[in-house]
Design a protein around this motif. Structure first.
Motif, PDB file in Angstrom:
ATOM      1  N   SER A 185     -12.566  10.593   2.330  1.00  0.00           N
ATOM      2  CA  SER A 185     -13.183  11.878   2.687  1.00  0.00           C
ATOM      3  C   SER A 185     -12.604  13.027   1.866  1.00  0.00           C
ATOM      4  CB  SER A 185     -13.029  12.175   4.185  1.00  0.00           C
ATOM      5  OG  SER A 185     -11.697  12.539   4.490  1.00  0.00           O
ATOM      6  N   LEU A 186     -11.391  12.836   1.342  1.00  0.00           N
ATOM      7  CA  LEU A 186     -10.760  13.841   0.488  1.00  0.00           C
ATOM      8  C   LEU A 186     -11.035  13.556  -0.992  1.00  0.00           C
ATOM      9  CD1 LEU A 186      -7.417  14.269   2.440  1.00  0.00           C
ATOM     10  CD2 LEU A 186      -9.322  15.886   2.313  1.00  0.00           C
ATOM     11  N   THR A 187     -11.973  12.686  -1.250  1.00  0.00           N
ATOM     12  CA  THR A 187     -12.506  12.312  -2.571  1.00  0.00           C
ATOM     13  C   THR A 187     -11.509  11.617  -3.490  1.00  0.00           C
ATOM     14  OG1 THR A 187     -12.194  14.455  -3.682  1.00  0.00           O
ATOM     15  CG2 THR A 187     -14.234  14.165  -2.447  1.00  0.00           C
ATOM     16  N   LEU A 188     -10.476  10.987  -2.941  1.00  0.00           N
ATOM     17  CA  LEU A 188      -9.635  10.134  -3.769  1.00  0.00           C
ATOM     18  C   LEU A 188     -10.450   8.895  -4.115  1.00  0.00           C
ATOM     19  CD1 LEU A 188      -7.457  11.842  -2.029  1.00  0.00           C
ATOM     20  CD2 LEU A 188      -5.899  10.118  -2.857  1.00  0.00           C
ATOM     21  N   LYS A 189     -10.264   8.376  -5.298  1.00  0.00           N
ATOM     22  CA  LYS A 189     -11.024   7.228  -5.782  1.00  0.00           C
ATOM     23  C   LYS A 189     -10.125   6.010  -5.909  1.00  0.00           C
ATOM     24  CE  LYS A 189     -14.713   9.730  -6.552  1.00  0.00           C
ATOM     25  NZ  LYS A 189     -15.305  10.140  -5.331  1.00  0.00           N
ATOM     26  N   LYS A 190     -10.653   4.868  -5.483  1.00  0.00           N
ATOM     27  CA  LYS A 190      -9.908   3.622  -5.608  1.00  0.00           C
ATOM     28  C   LYS A 190      -9.818   3.248  -7.087  1.00  0.00           C
ATOM     29  CE  LYS A 190     -11.545  -0.433  -4.378  1.00  0.00           C
ATOM     30  NZ  LYS A 190     -11.972  -1.608  -3.645  1.00  0.00           N
ATOM     31  N   TYR A 191      -8.607   2.967  -7.557  1.00  0.00           N
ATOM     32  CA  TYR A 191      -8.429   2.576  -8.949  1.00  0.00           C
ATOM     33  C   TYR A 191      -7.835   1.181  -9.100  1.00  0.00           C
ATOM     34  CZ  TYR A 191      -3.423   3.743  -8.658  1.00  0.00           C
ATOM     35  OH  TYR A 191      -2.096   3.785  -8.306  1.00  0.00           O
ATOM     36  N   ASP A 192      -7.356   0.583  -7.998  1.00  0.00           N
ATOM     37  CA  ASP A 192      -6.778  -0.750  -8.087  1.00  0.00           C
ATOM     38  C   ASP A 192      -6.644  -1.322  -6.680  1.00  0.00           C
ATOM     39  OD1 ASP A 192      -5.734  -3.001  -9.301  1.00  0.00           O
ATOM     40  OD2 ASP A 192      -3.798  -2.104  -9.803  1.00  0.00           O
ATOM     41  N   GLU A 193      -6.409  -2.623  -6.623  1.00  0.00           N
ATOM     42  CA  GLU A 193      -6.105  -3.280  -5.359  1.00  0.00           C
ATOM     43  C   GLU A 193      -5.373  -4.570  -5.646  1.00  0.00           C
ATOM     44  OE1 GLU A 193      -9.469  -5.577  -3.269  1.00  0.00           O
ATOM     45  OE2 GLU A 193     -10.552  -4.053  -4.431  1.00  0.00           O
ATOM     46  N   ASP A 194      -4.643  -5.043  -4.654  1.00  0.00           N
ATOM     47  CA  ASP A 194      -4.026  -6.356  -4.739  1.00  0.00           C
ATOM     48  C   ASP A 194      -4.338  -7.065  -3.426  1.00  0.00           C
ATOM     49  OD1 ASP A 194      -2.126  -5.404  -2.856  1.00  0.00           O
ATOM     50  OD2 ASP A 194      -0.682  -4.902  -4.420  1.00  0.00           O
ATOM     51  N   GLU A 195      -3.648  -8.141  -3.127  1.00  0.00           N
ATOM     52  CA  GLU A 195      -3.970  -8.897  -1.918  1.00  0.00           C
ATOM     53  C   GLU A 195      -3.815  -8.081  -0.641  1.00  0.00           C
ATOM     54  OE1 GLU A 195      -2.188 -12.743  -1.362  1.00  0.00           O
ATOM     55  OE2 GLU A 195      -2.383 -13.204  -3.494  1.00  0.00           O
ATOM     56  N   ARG A 196      -2.884  -7.144  -0.655  1.00  0.00           N
ATOM     57  CA  ARG A 196      -2.538  -6.422   0.578  1.00  0.00           C
ATOM     58  C   ARG A 196      -2.936  -4.952   0.597  1.00  0.00           C
ATOM     59  NH1 ARG A 196       3.523  -6.423   3.045  1.00  0.00           N
ATOM     60  NH2 ARG A 196       2.998  -5.376   4.964  1.00  0.00           N
ATOM     61  N   TYR A 197      -3.011  -4.298  -0.582  1.00  0.00           N
ATOM     62  CA  TYR A 197      -3.177  -2.849  -0.636  1.00  0.00           C
ATOM     63  C   TYR A 197      -4.352  -2.405  -1.500  1.00  0.00           C
ATOM     64  CZ  TYR A 197       1.564  -2.769   1.236  1.00  0.00           C
ATOM     65  OH  TYR A 197       2.671  -2.955   2.017  1.00  0.00           O
ATOM     66  N   PHE A 198      -4.888  -1.245  -1.133  1.00  0.00           N
ATOM     67  CA  PHE A 198      -5.795  -0.481  -1.986  1.00  0.00           C
ATOM     68  C   PHE A 198      -4.974   0.660  -2.573  1.00  0.00           C
ATOM     69  CE2 PHE A 198      -9.167  -1.738   1.210  1.00  0.00           C
ATOM     70  CZ  PHE A 198      -9.842  -2.603   0.364  1.00  0.00           C
ATOM     71  N   TYR A 199      -5.279   1.039  -3.820  1.00  0.00           N
ATOM     72  CA  TYR A 199      -4.595   2.139  -4.488  1.00  0.00           C
ATOM     73  C   TYR A 199      -5.632   3.198  -4.853  1.00  0.00           C
ATOM     74  CZ  TYR A 199      -0.907  -1.326  -4.781  1.00  0.00           C
ATOM     75  OH  TYR A 199       0.044  -2.270  -4.465  1.00  0.00           O
ATOM     76  N   TYR A 200      -5.391   4.415  -4.413  1.00  0.00           N
ATOM     77  CA  TYR A 200      -6.315   5.532  -4.635  1.00  0.00           C
ATOM     78  C   TYR A 200      -5.609   6.633  -5.412  1.00  0.00           C
ATOM     79  CZ  TYR A 200      -9.772   3.754  -1.315  1.00  0.00           C
ATOM     80  OH  TYR A 200     -10.734   3.003  -0.681  1.00  0.00           O
ATOM     81  N   GLN A 201      -6.404   7.470  -6.056  1.00  0.00           N
ATOM     82  CA  GLN A 201      -5.857   8.628  -6.762  1.00  0.00           C
ATOM     83  C   GLN A 201      -6.918   9.722  -6.866  1.00  0.00           C
ATOM     84  OE1 GLN A 201      -4.822   7.430 -10.727  1.00  0.00           O
ATOM     85  NE2 GLN A 201      -6.932   7.304 -11.405  1.00  0.00           N
ATOM     86  N   ILE A 202      -6.430  10.931  -7.109  1.00  0.00           N
ATOM     87  CA  ILE A 202      -7.288  12.069  -7.436  1.00  0.00           C
ATOM     88  C   ILE A 202      -6.502  12.917  -8.436  1.00  0.00           C
ATOM     89  CG2 ILE A 202      -6.488  13.465  -5.489  1.00  0.00           C
ATOM     90  CD1 ILE A 202      -9.339  14.674  -5.352  1.00  0.00           C
ATOM     91  N   ASN A 203      -7.196  13.430  -9.442  1.00  0.00           N
ATOM     92  CA  ASN A 203      -6.499  14.311 -10.384  1.00  0.00           C
ATOM     93  C   ASN A 203      -6.747  15.764  -9.984  1.00  0.00           C
ATOM     94  OD1 ASN A 203      -8.920  15.293 -11.651  1.00  0.00           O
ATOM     95  ND2 ASN A 203      -8.980  13.433 -12.892  1.00  0.00           N
ATOM     96  N   ASN A 204      -5.968  16.662 -10.564  1.00  0.00           N
ATOM     97  CA  ASN A 204      -6.051  18.065 -10.138  1.00  0.00           C
ATOM     98  C   ASN A 204      -7.409  18.689 -10.454  1.00  0.00           C
ATOM     99  OD1 ASN A 204      -5.577  18.186 -12.870  1.00  0.00           O
ATOM    100  ND2 ASN A 204      -3.770  19.489 -12.728  1.00  0.00           N
TER     101      ASN A 204
END
Length: 171
Positions: free
Chosen positions: A139-158
Motif C-alpha cells: 500500500s506504500l508502493t514498495l515493489k517486490k524485487y526478490d524472494e527466497d524460500e522464506r522471505y519476500f524482499y521489497y524496496q522503494i527509491n526516493n
C-alpha cells in the motif's frame, strides 16, 4: 546513520526507548518476531543496549512507538543500514493490530529517512506468511524485487516515494 530522538506522525510518537518504558506494558516483547530483531529477552537489558547504541551512533535505530497524548506503548520499529538505503522492521502489539498503526509508523520512518536522512532507498524483508505486513508494504508502493524460500524482499527509491507523496499528500 545518525540516530534521531523523535518522529511524530498523525497519531504516533516514534522515539528512543527510555528507562520509564520499563514501567509500561510492552506487549511486543512477548512476540517471537521481536527476538528476530533483538537477542535480548529482558526489557532492562534491551533498553540499556539500545541506549548504548544511540550514544555510540552505531548505525542502528530501534524506536518505541507510542500513542500521542497518552504515551501508551503501540510497538517498536527498527531501522538498519542496508546496501544504499535502510531496511525497516515494525512490530505492533498484537492487541492493537488492524488499526493502521503499522502503516502509519512505517510511513513516518520512511519519510524521515528520505527527507531528513537523505537515503536513496527503503527496504523491507517480510516473511511470506505475514500477509498483514505485505499489505502495508504494498500500500506504500514498495515493489517486490526478490524472494527466497522464506522471505519476500521489497524496496522503494526516493524518487518513487516523492511521486507517491505528491499524489497522496501529507503523511
Amino acid at each position: 546513520m545518525e540516530n534521531t530522538k523523535l518522529i511524530i506522525s498523525r497519531r504516533l510518537i516514534i522515539r528512543k526507548f527510555e528507562e520509564d518504558d520499563l514501567n509500561k506494558e510492552m506487549e511486543f516483547f512477548k512476540e517471537p518476531k521481536f527476538h528476530y530483531l533483538s537477542d535480548k529477552y529482558k526489557p532492562k537489558e534491551f533498553i540499556e543496549d539500545i541506549n548504548l547504541a544511540y550514544e555510540n551512533k552505531s548505525g542502528i535505530n530501534f524506536w518505541h512507538i507510542v500513542k500521542q497524548g497518552i504515551n501508551e506503548s503501540i510497538g517498536c520499529i527498527k531501522a538498519v543500514k542496508h546496501e544504499d538505503g535502510v531496511r525497516i522492521y515494525p512490530i505492533i502489539n498484537k492487541s492493537l493490530r488492524n488499526r493502521g498503526y503499522g502503516k502509519e509508523a512505517f510511513e513516518a520512518v520512511m519519510d524521515y529517512f528520505f527527507t531528513l536522512g537523505g537515503y536513496k532507498k527503503v527496504y523491507a524483508k517480510l516473511n511470506k506468511k505475514n500477509n498483514a505486513f505485505k499489505t502495508i508494504v504494498e500500500s506504500l508502493t514498495l515493489k517486490k524485487y526478490d524472494e527466497d524460500e522464506r522471505y519476500f524482499y521489497y524496496q522503494i527509491n526516493n524518487l518513487d516515494y516523492m511521486k507517491f507523496f505528491a499524489i497522496f499528500g501529507e503523511i
